[in-house]
Design an enzyme around this catalytic site. Structure first.
Site, PDB file in Angstrom:
ATOM      1  N   ARG A  23       0.817  -1.229   0.000  1.00 47.07           N
ATOM      2  CA  ARG A  23       0.000   0.000   0.000  1.00 47.07           C
ATOM      3  C   ARG A  23       0.841   1.266   0.000  1.00 47.07           C
ATOM      4  O   ARG A  23       0.398   2.306   0.487  1.00 47.07           O
ATOM      5  CB  ARG A  23      -0.930   0.044   1.211  1.00 47.07           C
ATOM      6  CG  ARG A  23      -2.042  -0.969   1.150  1.00 47.07           C
ATOM      7  CD  ARG A  23      -3.372  -0.252   1.165  1.00 47.07           C
ATOM      8  NE  ARG A  23      -4.448  -1.146   1.507  1.00 47.07           N
ATOM      9  CZ  ARG A  23      -5.704  -0.935   1.171  1.00 47.07           C
ATOM     10  NH1 ARG A  23      -6.019   0.144   0.484  1.00 47.07           N
ATOM     11  NH2 ARG A  23      -6.641  -1.770   1.501  1.00 47.07           N
ATOM     12  N   ARG A  27      -3.206   6.167  -0.589  1.00 50.01           N
ATOM     13  CA  ARG A  27      -3.760   7.002   0.474  1.00 50.01           C
ATOM     14  C   ARG A  27      -2.814   7.714   1.436  1.00 50.01           C
ATOM     15  O   ARG A  27      -3.179   8.737   1.996  1.00 50.01           O
ATOM     16  CB  ARG A  27      -4.769   6.168   1.273  1.00 50.01           C
ATOM     17  CG  ARG A  27      -4.150   4.883   1.791  1.00 50.01           C
ATOM     18  CD  ARG A  27      -5.171   3.841   2.205  1.00 50.01           C
ATOM     19  NE  ARG A  27      -4.466   2.738   2.848  1.00 50.01           N
ATOM     20  CZ  ARG A  27      -5.015   1.825   3.623  1.00 50.01           C
ATOM     21  NH1 ARG A  27      -6.295   1.847   3.863  1.00 50.01           N
ATOM     22  NH2 ARG A  27      -4.290   0.870   4.162  1.00 50.01           N
ATOM     23  N   ARG A  36      -6.879  12.238  -6.230  1.00 48.88           N
ATOM     24  CA  ARG A  36      -8.164  11.619  -5.921  1.00 48.88           C
ATOM     25  C   ARG A  36      -9.298  12.635  -5.776  1.00 48.88           C
ATOM     26  O   ARG A  36     -10.465  12.265  -5.816  1.00 48.88           O
ATOM     27  CB  ARG A  36      -8.061  10.775  -4.638  1.00 48.88           C
ATOM     28  CG  ARG A  36      -7.588   9.370  -4.875  1.00 48.88           C
ATOM     29  CD  ARG A  36      -8.673   8.476  -5.503  1.00 48.88           C
ATOM     30  NE  ARG A  36      -9.375   7.735  -4.452  1.00 48.88           N
ATOM     31  CZ  ARG A  36     -10.656   7.851  -4.185  1.00 48.88           C
ATOM     32  NH1 ARG A  36     -11.399   8.658  -4.889  1.00 48.88           N
ATOM     33  NH2 ARG A  36     -11.190   7.152  -3.216  1.00 48.88           N
ATOM     34  N   ASP A  72      -6.954  -2.573  -6.716  1.00 57.46           N
ATOM     35  CA  ASP A  72      -7.555  -3.198  -5.545  1.00 57.46           C
ATOM     36  C   ASP A  72      -7.676  -4.685  -5.829  1.00 57.46           C
ATOM     37  O   ASP A  72      -7.743  -5.091  -6.992  1.00 57.46           O
ATOM     38  CB  ASP A  72      -8.938  -2.594  -5.282  1.00 57.46           C
ATOM     39  CG  ASP A  72      -9.490  -3.052  -3.938  1.00 57.46           C
ATOM     40  OD1 ASP A  72      -9.114  -2.452  -2.920  1.00 57.46           O
ATOM     41  OD2 ASP A  72     -10.266  -4.028  -3.900  1.00 57.46           O
ATOM     42  N   TYR A 149     -15.186 -11.624   0.633  1.00 64.17           N
ATOM     43  CA  TYR A 149     -15.872 -10.376   0.285  1.00 64.17           C
ATOM     44  C   TYR A 149     -17.119 -10.659  -0.565  1.00 64.17           C
ATOM     45  O   TYR A 149     -18.161 -10.035  -0.377  1.00 64.17           O
ATOM     46  CB  TYR A 149     -14.942  -9.436  -0.492  1.00 64.17           C
ATOM     47  CG  TYR A 149     -13.911  -8.712   0.351  1.00 64.17           C
ATOM     48  CD1 TYR A 149     -14.271  -8.075   1.537  1.00 64.17           C
ATOM     49  CD2 TYR A 149     -12.581  -8.621  -0.051  1.00 64.17           C
ATOM     50  CE1 TYR A 149     -13.330  -7.384   2.299  1.00 64.17           C
ATOM     51  CE2 TYR A 149     -11.634  -7.934   0.702  1.00 64.17           C
ATOM     52  CZ  TYR A 149     -12.006  -7.321   1.879  1.00 64.17           C
ATOM     53  OH  TYR A 149     -11.074  -6.632   2.624  1.00 64.17           O
TER      54      TYR A 149
END
Lengths: 355, 355
Positions: A23, A27, A36, A72, A149
């Protein structure tokens, strides 16, 4: 010269320990947050240029040894015809969970070259932009985590609906995992053809399972993905969290390198996957501590790795959004400085046989 | 005759393996759901009669060997002046998280006899209602888990805010844990005085920590709670989930019995806490499987326990809301049938020295 990460994954002696961060793209970076403001998450993955840009941002900023494709684990699932939304502060949420044979039957195994074309094109761009010693890390989700998920329809702590399906309708479960592992193997191989040097399988939530359940309900399908990579000569990293009691069965399922989380001391984890390389395992929350603590924790991890070939420095899970990017840069620098050797090989006193 | 559970916790040979289920009272029972249509969760704990009734429901229905007080780990925290709401499908949510020295300073260490009077009175009622061989299990939260809820303000997967506080402001952390462990030790002792035969410390989310962090930031305060119980002659059960790599340090912190979750095979877990009893460890989600699978899983757990003294049958975590109550009854019956001995002692070929 081949990328440092590839040589480390093959457990060859290397001139310094390779460093990247799960990651690292996204973010935690201000340059990503700015981008973003104009683009939705999955919109980025619809543009090769944007995906490449976000993938390269942390390499420019931190000078890490690998770029990890910005996507993702649900990205290829979109191409299977599933309606997924990434809800801020929640995670992937499905319009309709996958719980029956009919639901599984509706999942398309996509033509990946078509379905995720911008991601693959982004990998080509990134590969061209990087130095030869830097690696592109491709990735796909692990079968349990993605199935979880899909079945739950949203993130879950106990995966009760998933396990109920697994135990009560093993045929539906195996059909679902057949389809996912087929799609992910194809996706992983397509990434390798586009230029990914290594592929990581993220079975992040597999730690919800007992070793016996992992062996029965997950291992055969994880093996299909990593076997496909092995046959294509692509090194793989097999990762999960909460896996202290699963490491042996995960390693048996496959992977050149096994990802360790911070719950197990790195040397103990490495003993449990003897014969493989390991990646990890600093606690991502430890990066929120004052620098002296970060440094001590990183030095402890390096000491447990002991300079042995087959080691890749990383966190035990993804970079948290609140992480100060400067800490990642300092950490990369620390690991390189502490593990650099003059002769382009491991320090002689630590370059023993692999664990 | 002393309760079976107490004798098992002391690792004495017993006439059959004691059985109870974490979260046996409450959400899985129709008789509880009917009662909840008229009463809020914390309202129940404001009435001794209602609390006793809900506590006794599963003992009547399943004939288990222990009643566990129906309360939440946040119940005593209400008495500390914290505004907590139990949000359906989410968990405890605080109006104002506890993150500074000033916040910690506002936490009252309550006069427990006052603050949780109905819970204590309920224990007296339940103790009177039970047979002599049945036990009342009192409980309190573990210091990390409750501190985690207080600092995050809501359930969390990574406990990032909590760990940041722990690493960056160790004084605030230790003051918070001082106060919690003082309040919980008093609460646990008050439960014992009211009639609880055994007390379980639920440090459910402690598995988020590395062994080193557990040792530094949690163990000293867990020890205070279990030490207070030991000094009072009250057996304790020390429980957490995801603890495969923490078992040694948890056992060192204390507890006559260590609770194991399903991620570690019971025999392997028992080896890691040699000298203690163990409780566990069937996966609660396994109870959602067809009966043949439940039975096979339970038999596997019993085989790993091997009939040795010091074993308490339980799940590896709480009963899930969707569990069929009949499965719990059948499971209790199976364990009793399989472990019953004629002479009121363990089978001779298995009653060796404790693990």
């Amino acid at each position: 010269m081949e990328p440092l990460l590839v040589r480390a994954a093959r457990r060859e002696p290397v001139e310094r320990t390779p460093v990247w961060f799960m990651r690292q793209a996204g973010r935690s970076l201000p340059e990503y947050r700015r981008l973003r403001e104009q683009h939705g998450f999955f919109d980025i993955n619809r543009s090769a240029e944007l995906t490449a840009e976000v993938t390269l941002q942390p390499v420019r900023r931190h000078d890490v040894d690998a770029a990890v494709v910005f996507a993702d684990i649900m990205t290829p699932v979109l191409a299977m015809g599933v309606d997924v939304e990434l809800v801020e502060g929640v995670g992937p949420v499905l319009a309709e969970p996958v719980r029956s044979q009919a639901d599984v039957g509706r999942l398309r195994v996509p033509d990946v070259e078509q379905g995720v074309a911008p991601v693959l094109e982004a990998i080509e761009i990134v590969r061209r932009e990087l130095r030869g010693d830097q690696a592109v890390v491709g990735f796909c989700g692990g079968p349990f985590t993605v199935a979880g998920y899909l079945v739950e329809g949203r993130p879950s702590r106990d995966f009760a609906v998933t396990k109920r399906l697994m135990y009560s309708e093993p045929r539906v479960w195996s059909n679902l995992l057949d389809r996912l592992s087929e799609a992910f193997a194809a996706y992983a191989l397509a990434q390798a053809r586009a230029g990914a040097d290594v592929v990581q399988v993220f079975d992040s939530w597999v730690g919800a399972l007992s070793p016996a359940d992992y062996d029965e309900f997950v291992a055969p399908w994880s093996a299909r993905i990593v076997d496909a990579l092995r046959e294509a000569g692509v090194p793989s990293i097999h990762f999960g969290t909460g896996t202290a009691t699963l490491l042996e069965v995960m390693a048996a399922a496959g992977g050149d390198v096994i990802g360790l989380d911070w719950r197990i001391p790195l040397d103990e984890g490495w003993r449990r996957v003897a014969g493989r390389g390991v990646q990890g395992n600093l606690d991502p929350t430890a990066l929120l501590a004052p620098w002296e603590r970060v440094e001590a924790a990183a030095r402890d991890v390096l000491a447990r790795a002991g300079g042995r070939p087959g080691y890749i420095f990383n966190l035990g899970h993804g970079v948290l959004p609140d992480t100060d990017p400067d800490v990642l840069g300092r950490l990369r620098e620390l690991v390189h400085r502490e593990t650099a050797t003059h002769a382009g090989a491991q320090k002689s006193h630590t370059s023993g046989t692999p664990a």
